[in-house]
Structure formats: C-alpha cells, structure tokens
Design an enzyme around this catalytic site. Structure first.
Site, PDB file in Angstrom:
ATOM      1  N   ASN A   3      -1.030  11.879  10.153  1.00  6.01           N
ATOM      2  CA  ASN A   3      -1.672  10.427  10.057  1.00  6.01           C
ATOM      3  C   ASN A   3      -2.645  10.242  11.204  1.00  6.01           C
ATOM      4  OD1 ASN A   3      -2.043   7.781  10.169  1.00  6.01           O
ATOM      5  ND2 ASN A   3      -0.271   7.039  10.242  1.00  6.01           N
ATOM      6  N   ARG A  14      -1.799  10.753   5.356  1.00  7.15           N
ATOM      7  CA  ARG A  14      -1.599   9.516   5.037  1.00  7.15           C
ATOM      8  C   ARG A  14      -3.233   9.026   4.980  1.00  7.15           C
ATOM      9  NH1 ARG A  14      -1.186   4.474   9.144  1.00  7.15           N
ATOM     10  NH2 ARG A  14      -1.240   2.781   7.270  1.00  7.15           N
ATOM     11  N   HIS A  40       0.646  -0.687   3.060  1.00  8.77           N
ATOM     12  CA  HIS A  40       2.002  -0.332   3.318  1.00  8.77           C
ATOM     13  C   HIS A  40       2.913   0.257   1.954  1.00  8.77           C
ATOM     14  CE1 HIS A  40       2.357  -3.336   6.743  1.00  8.77           C
ATOM     15  NE2 HIS A  40       2.022  -2.148   7.233  1.00  8.77           N
ATOM     16  N   ARG A  42      -2.288 -10.171  13.516  1.00  6.22           N
ATOM     17  CA  ARG A  42      -3.096 -10.666  12.649  1.00  6.22           C
ATOM     18  C   ARG A  42      -2.539 -12.102  11.874  1.00  6.22           C
ATOM     19  NH1 ARG A  42      -2.252  -5.325   9.494  1.00  6.22           N
ATOM     20  NH2 ARG A  42      -3.403  -3.886  10.807  1.00  6.22           N
ATOM     21  N   GLU A  56       7.880   6.449   5.954  1.00  2.00           N
ATOM     22  CA  GLU A  56       6.760   6.612   5.293  1.00  2.00           C
ATOM     23  C   GLU A  56       6.264   8.452   5.299  1.00  2.00           C
ATOM     24  OE1 GLU A  56       5.467   3.198   7.634  1.00  2.00           O
ATOM     25  OE2 GLU A  56       4.023   3.094   6.144  1.00  2.00           O
TER      26      GLU A  56
END
Ligand code: ADP
Length: 401
Positions: free
Chosen positions: A7, A95, A183, A244, A387
C-alpha cells in the site's frame, strides 16, 4: 505461495507478506515520512505470533524505491529469515485507491494497466503515489507478477441513477465526475465474510456494510453486489469521519471561501482535515471522545451523537434502497471495537427490524459475531475487516487462474 501486499501512499509504504497456506502474516512494515528529512521505519516479523516484537529505526528514506529496498533487506536478512531471496515472493498485490470506470475487477499489471491507472490520476491526484509503488516494484522484482486491486472496484456495480450527480451531464462526459466510492476492498471482504457467517450464498444476501475507521463509509449490498455507497467522487462524501465532514450542503464551500477569504485549496483542506469529529470537538479518536464525554465534555458528546446519527440515517436510507436486509455489518476500528457507537446508531430502529442485544453488543471478541437479539428480523453483525488479506486473495486468484 507468498504474496506481498503493498500500500503505497504519498509519503508512506505499508506492506504485509502473507503465506497463503494458512493465510498468515509472516512480516509487515510501515515506512513513513518518505522524502522528508527523517524517515520512520517500523517492521515486524510474524506480527500475529509476536505482536510486541518490532524493529524501529529512524533514518532518511529518499524515495519509494529506497523504501522498498529497506523492506527487501529486512525480508531477506538473516535476522528475520522470512524468505531466502526475492524469488520466494510469488506475486505482489497493490492497493490502488482510484480505478475510475476502467477497473471493475483486479488487474494483472502490464504496460496498458499502468497507463490506464496513470490516466485516472486526475480523479484522485493525492493518490498518484499508488503508481509510484507499482513502478518501484516492477523495477525491483522483475519477473514477479504484480496485481492491482482497486478501492473503487466493488462499487462499479452501482447503477447510474445512484452514481451520477444531478449536475450538468457534460461534466460526467468530459471529466467522469460521478460517484466512485472507496473502501471497496473492505466492504467486499466483510460482505463475503457476513454471508459465510449467515450460511447463505453471497449472491442471495442483502447487507448494509458499515466501515467506521478514521475514514468512514457504508455500502448497500444487494445479492452480493454493491447497489450504493456513501463516499463519492472523493472520500469526502457521506458519513461524518475523523477529520472529514461527509455530506454537507455544497453551497457551504463557496460560502466559507467568501466569508473566511480562503482559496479553493484551503477550503478543501478545511473540509478534509479539520472537520468531522475533530472539527466539532477537537478530537478525532473515538476513544478520546469517550473519555472526554465521561468527564462531561459537551462538545465531545455532541460529536459522538452527530457521528452515530449519520450512520443511523444511512441505515434507514439503505434499507429503503435494498427493500430488505439480512444484516447490518459493522467493521473497522470504531465499528469493531465501539459498542456505544453501534448501540446509538441502531437505537430506535426496532420498527425497521433492527434490535441489538445489549449483552452481546457489550462483549469483546476478535472474531466475527452476531450482536442482535434472537428475535431481530435483521441481524446485526460485527466482522473484523482485513483489506490486505482480500488483496492477497484477489492476487492469488488472478495469478493462479
Ligand atoms: P484506518 O481508517 O486508518 O484504517 P482504523 O480502521 O484502524 O483506521 O480505525 C481507527 C480508529 O478506530 C481510531 O481513530 C479510533 O477512533 C477508532 N478505535 C480504535 N479502537 C477503538 C476502541 N477500542 N474504541 C473506540 N474506537 C476505537
């Protein structure tokens, strides 16, 4: 089969080496502050077996190439002996945040794939580093297959009525402005795990998946396929998150720019990095928020209530989208570990068929479990996400198949 999952962020490189025999992690690492004066390198061998053992270093890391070389040194070094040489890595899974409309499934990297990912960079300029990681791996591991797994790919089944924005259609035609969602790897992983838990074929399962970490998003999953999600063109949309804002009246953007005399980038930064839980109460970690609430901090209480309220609103919305649901599935840092958020988000939903069991919700357990009452028509599940494992499985499937 050893699969290396990578990642690559703008200034970081995270990796996991996964032995697919038992799907166990044999090494993992986080290399941060790449390109800065001083880099920070934390690496672990067999993190599940020895969670407290790690090697920590501080030294400058020039770029992603250098970061990958540090990783390789550790993996092949005598101290760890995780693998003998680079050829023991059978495939690499990357990813990639934004796959645009080009990728509805993982892809085996070739020159075309690299160019298509590059063409999608304008949609997510902050994630251009994903490609830097792929290019560094291609150079360092010649001959090893590389696979890209996209955060957006699970959401490509969302129909046009849900993925288009009611703005001039030319903006979609010219710039591909639409909802992509993120996601996706996590939503896909927990959707499959939930169907297994429920002992139903995934293609017959309707779910609302709720990923609550630093970033937060939900997905409505109809017959195992994504029907809608809360994030949009960017990860700013939908739920309230750590920093956020999630959904706000879009006119707030020019309003802030005018009244606070800020430029576009400054407003963007405010909504992405200084809003959400942090913007309301000055804290973005839910654990700190609970500690502050317990001491009577009213803003912390407000932030907690706002956060859960948004989740509840989308549960209602997605029940309408799906018409029915087998289960609501909570996952990620907050979703897996925070009974208070889960309880408040589901409070008062008995009329919609959702009834949490206080006792089951309060119990701690690292495995997937049901936290709803036996008479709850819609089950409520807690399923830990993974993930990296989802990326490794997709990589294995593509390379083997
Ligand atoms: P990321 O989105 O970075 O992968 P995670 O899924 O690990 O994040 O979630 C991180 C967040 O999870 C933290 O910011 C914190 O708010 C929350 N969290 C972690 N553990 C707990 C806990 N025991 N109780 C409540 N919240 C928690």
């Amino acid at each position: 089969m050893n699969i290396l999952v990578i990642n690559s962020g703008s200034s970081s490189l995270k990796y996991q080496l996964i032995d697919m025999e038992g799907e166990s992690v044999t090494a993992s690492g986080v290399i941060e502050r790449i390109g800065e004066e001083m880099g920070s390198i934390t690496q672990r061998s067999h993190p599940d077996k020895w969670p407290d053992a790690k090697s920590e270093e501080k030294r400058p890391v020039l770029n992603h190439d250098a970061a990958m070389r540090l990783m390789v040194e550790k993996l092949t070094g005598e101290e760890w002996g995780v693998i003998g040489s680079l050829s023991d890595i059978d495939a690499i899974g990357h990813r990639v945040v934004q796959g645009g409309e080009s990728f509805a499934a993982p892809a085996l990297v070739d020159a075309d794939v690299v160019e298509t990912i590059r063409a999608n960079i304008p949609l997510a300029p902050l994630h251009a580093a994903n490609l830097v990681g792929i290019e560094a791996a291609l150079e360092l591991f010649p001959g090893t297959p590389n696979v890209t797994v996209f955060d957006t790919e699970f959401h490509q089944t969302i129909p046009a009525k849900a993925h288009l924005y009611p703005i001039p259609y030319e903006l979609y035609e010219e710039h591909r402005i639409r909802k992509y969602g993120f996601h996706g790897t996590s939503h896909k992983y927990v959707a499959r795990a939930a169907a297994e838990f429920l002992n139903k074929p995934l293609e017959d399962t309707d779910l609302i998946t709720v990923h609550l970490g630093n970033g937060c998003s939900m997905a409505a999953v109809k017959n195992g396929r994504c029907a809608d999600t809360t994030m949009g063109l960017t990860p700013l949309a939908g739920l309230m998150m750590g920093t956020r804002c999630g959904d706000v009246d879009p006119a707030i953007f020019p309003f802030i720019a005018r009244t606070e005399k800020l430029c576009v980038n400054e407003v963007d930064e405010m909504l992405n990095k200084k809003s959400g839980l942090l913007g309301i109460c000055g804290m973005n970690d839910m654990r700190d928020i609970h500690t502050a609430r317990a001491k009577g901090d009213e803003r912390a209480q407000l932030a907690f209530e706002m956060f859960a309220y948004r989740v509840k609103s989308f549960i209602g919305s997605y029940l309408a989208v799906l018409g029915r649901a087998d289960a609501v599935v909570f996952t990620a840092g907050i979703g897996e570990n925070d009974p208070e958020v889960r309880a408040l988000a589901c409070q008062g939903l008995e009329g919609l068929g959702i009834r949490i069991s206080g006792e089951r919700n309060g119990k701690r357990c690292a495995k997937g479990r049901c936290i709803s009452a036996d008479d709850s028509p819609v089950q409520v599940l807690v399923i830990p996400t993974n993930e990296e494992l989802e990326i490794a499985r997709a990589t294995k499937a593509l390379v083997a198949g």
